[in-house]
Motif scaffolding. Structure first.
Motif, short mmCIF file in Angstrom:
data_model
loop_
_atom_site.label_atom_id
_atom_site.label_comp_id
_atom_site.label_asym_id
_atom_site.label_seq_id
_atom_site.Cartn_x
_atom_site.Cartn_y
_atom_site.Cartn_z
N LEU A 2 -1.02 -6.13 -0.33
CA LEU A 2 -1.78 -5.53 0.77
C LEU A 2 -1.86 -6.45 1.97
CD1 LEU A 2 -4.70 -3.87 -1.24
CD2 LEU A 2 -2.55 -2.83 -0.46
N PRO B 99 -0.27 5.30 -0.61
CA PRO B 99 -1.39 6.17 -0.98
C PRO B 99 -1.14 7.09 -2.17
CG PRO B 99 -1.16 6.09 1.40
CD PRO B 99 0.02 5.36 0.84
N GLU C 17 -1.73 4.79 -5.29
CA GLU C 17 -2.79 3.79 -5.38
C GLU C 17 -3.63 4.00 -6.64
OE1 GLU C 17 -3.63 0.99 -3.52
OE2 GLU C 17 -1.61 1.33 -2.73
N ASP C 18 -4.06 5.21 -6.88
CA ASP C 18 -4.92 5.51 -8.02
C ASP C 18 -4.41 6.68 -8.85
OD1 ASP C 18 -7.14 3.55 -7.55
OD2 ASP C 18 -7.29 4.67 -5.67
N TYR D 281 0.84 -1.21 0.00
CA TYR D 281 0.00 0.00 0.00
C TYR D 281 0.87 1.25 0.00
CZ TYR D 281 -3.75 3.21 1.40
OH TYR D 281 -4.66 4.24 1.46
N THR E 48 -1.20 2.40 -12.30
CA THR E 48 -1.26 2.73 -10.88
C THR E 48 -1.08 1.42 -10.12
OG1 THR E 48 -3.64 2.37 -10.65
CG2 THR E 48 -2.93 4.58 -11.38
N LEU E 49 -0.95 1.51 -8.82
CA LEU E 49 -0.78 0.30 -8.03
C LEU E 49 -2.03 -0.57 -8.09
CD1 LEU E 49 1.16 1.58 -4.89
CD2 LEU E 49 2.02 0.84 -7.13
N THR E 50 -3.19 0.05 -8.10
CA THR E 50 -4.44 -0.72 -8.19
C THR E 50 -4.52 -1.46 -9.52
OG1 THR E 50 -5.56 0.87 -6.75
CG2 THR E 50 -6.95 -0.56 -8.10
#
Length: 396
Positions: free
Chosen positions: A347, A281, A284-285, A279, A319-321
């Motif tokens: 995660l 932040p 993430e997106d 994770y 992105t990471l997602t």
């Protein structure tokens, strides 16, 4: 030889040095490398050159009755204009697998980087000496782990009793590749970064190919892993591809397949674990590229931020997602024909609640307590009779 007043030299070679892929004979000593020369020749990126030369996971291992041990070293340290220099690299000494001493040394070369100006300069310095004295005099296995975050040339090893290589103890070799977090960024010492801690808890021998800023699906890294003897293998993929903004989803998917194909050419049935990003932040997106937070630099701190636009995900920006979803899909697809391939969602190692408990100090890298949490969790998930890096465990 066991004269408490005399220190005799022992040659430093592959017989007592573990965790390095290759040793380079320099004008002054031995430089451990974590990529072979043929791989280094294919990329002139100074970030990679620095990262692979920092001996994360590399250690001297031998048996001895010595009570006094010295190592002459020539470190290369990096300092940043306007930022307080970090402490000298830590050397961890273990006796029979237990940490008993830590030491550092003065001296060495210094590279000064001015991030605002985009310049770097190098100043040469003298050799340093790491000393461990008044050790127990019985026969013992000694491990000296080199600093994970400091280029280190080994010039001489001396002791007041004979040093002998240690025969293999039958432990499995774990080969791991990842980014700066795997390299150990912001970790406290070489044996407390998460891969070293997980290896200790899991009872395996670590070869750490964690390269700060450089886990970029490079073919030469895949070939290095293909050609390195190992029993179990893991890859932590994602964050560097986002914060360098290196590729789009169209290129990412076949690059992952190609990387895995190359590893399988040398390790067709070894347990192989693909780990998605932890994770983070800021990414993430939000796509990359990542950048230094200049307002933090002005205050004498290092921090990072994402500069991309979330709307660009529609054009294939990573992105990471996005990466977690795609890695899960790739592994599920390949596992139909590769029963020893597994997936671990990053995660599960460090998620949103962990960020709330143990925030990333620079918005990108975990600190010492977070490294411990990640290492303990990975050891529990990966090793042991029901772990993800055992033959009979199903894909998660």
């Amino acid at each position: 030889m066991n004269d408490q007043d005399t220190l005799a030299a022992t040659p430093i070679g592959q017989d007592i040095l573990r965790g390095a892929v290759e040793l380079e004979q320099t004008a002054r000593g031995i430089m451990p490398h974590r990529l072979p020369a043929r791989a280094r020749a294919q990329c002139t990126d100074p970030q990679l050159a620095m990262a692979e030369s920092q001996p994360s996971g590399v250690r001297l291992v031998f048996r001895t009755q010595a009570t006094d041990i010295e190592i002459d070293i020539l470190p290369t340290r990096y300092v940043y204009t306007g930022i307080p220099p970090r402490p000298a690299g830590v050397y961890d000494l273990l006796i029979d697998s237990r940490l008993v001493r830590q030491s550092s040394a003065a001296g060495g070369d210094t590279v000064t980087i001015d991030m605002a100006a985009g310049t770097a300069s190098k100043q040469s310095g003298p050799l340093g000496t790491v000393r461990f004295t008044d050790l127990p005099g019985h026969d013992k296995k000694v491990e000296i782990w080199l600093p994970h975050n400091e280029i280190t040339e080994l010039v001489a090893l001396r002791s007041n009793a004979r040093i002998e290589p240690v025969a293999g103890d039958g432990r499995k070799v774990w080969l791991h590749h990842g980014s700066s977090i795997s390299h150990g960024s912001n970790g406290d010492s070489p044996t407390s970064i998460w891969p070293a801690l997980a290896a200790s808890l899991g009872g395996v021998e670590l070869i750490n190919l964690g390269f700060g800023g450089s886990a970029l699906l490079d073919p030469f890294t895949a070939r290095t892993m293909r050609d390195t003897s190992a029993d179990v293998i893991s890859l932590k993929i994602g964050i560097n591809l986002v914060n360098t903004d290196l590729m789009r989803l169209r290129a990412f998917t076949p690059a992952v397949h190609g990387f895995l194909d190359t590893i399988r050419d040398g390790h067709p049935t070894a347990p192989l674990l693909v780990i998605s990003p932890l994770y983070c932040p800021i990414h993430e997106d939000t796509p990359g590229p990542g950048a230094f937070d200049m307002s933090a630099l002005a205050a004498g701190k290092i921090s990072f931020r994402a500069t991309g636009d979330p709307a660009e995900r529609k054009a294939g920006k990573l992105t990471l997602t996005v990466i977690r979803d795609e890695l899960r899909r790739i592994v599920q697809e390949r596992a139909a024909n590769d029963p020893h391939l597994r997936y671990l969602d990053g995660l599960e190692l460090y998620g949103a609640q962990d960020f709330a408990d143990l925030p990333l100090p620079d918005q990108l890298h975990p600190d010492g307590p977070a490294h411990r949490r990640i290492g303990e969790r990975f050891a529990g998930l990966a090793f042991g009779s029901e772990g993800l890096l055992t033959i009979d465990c199903p894909t998660r």
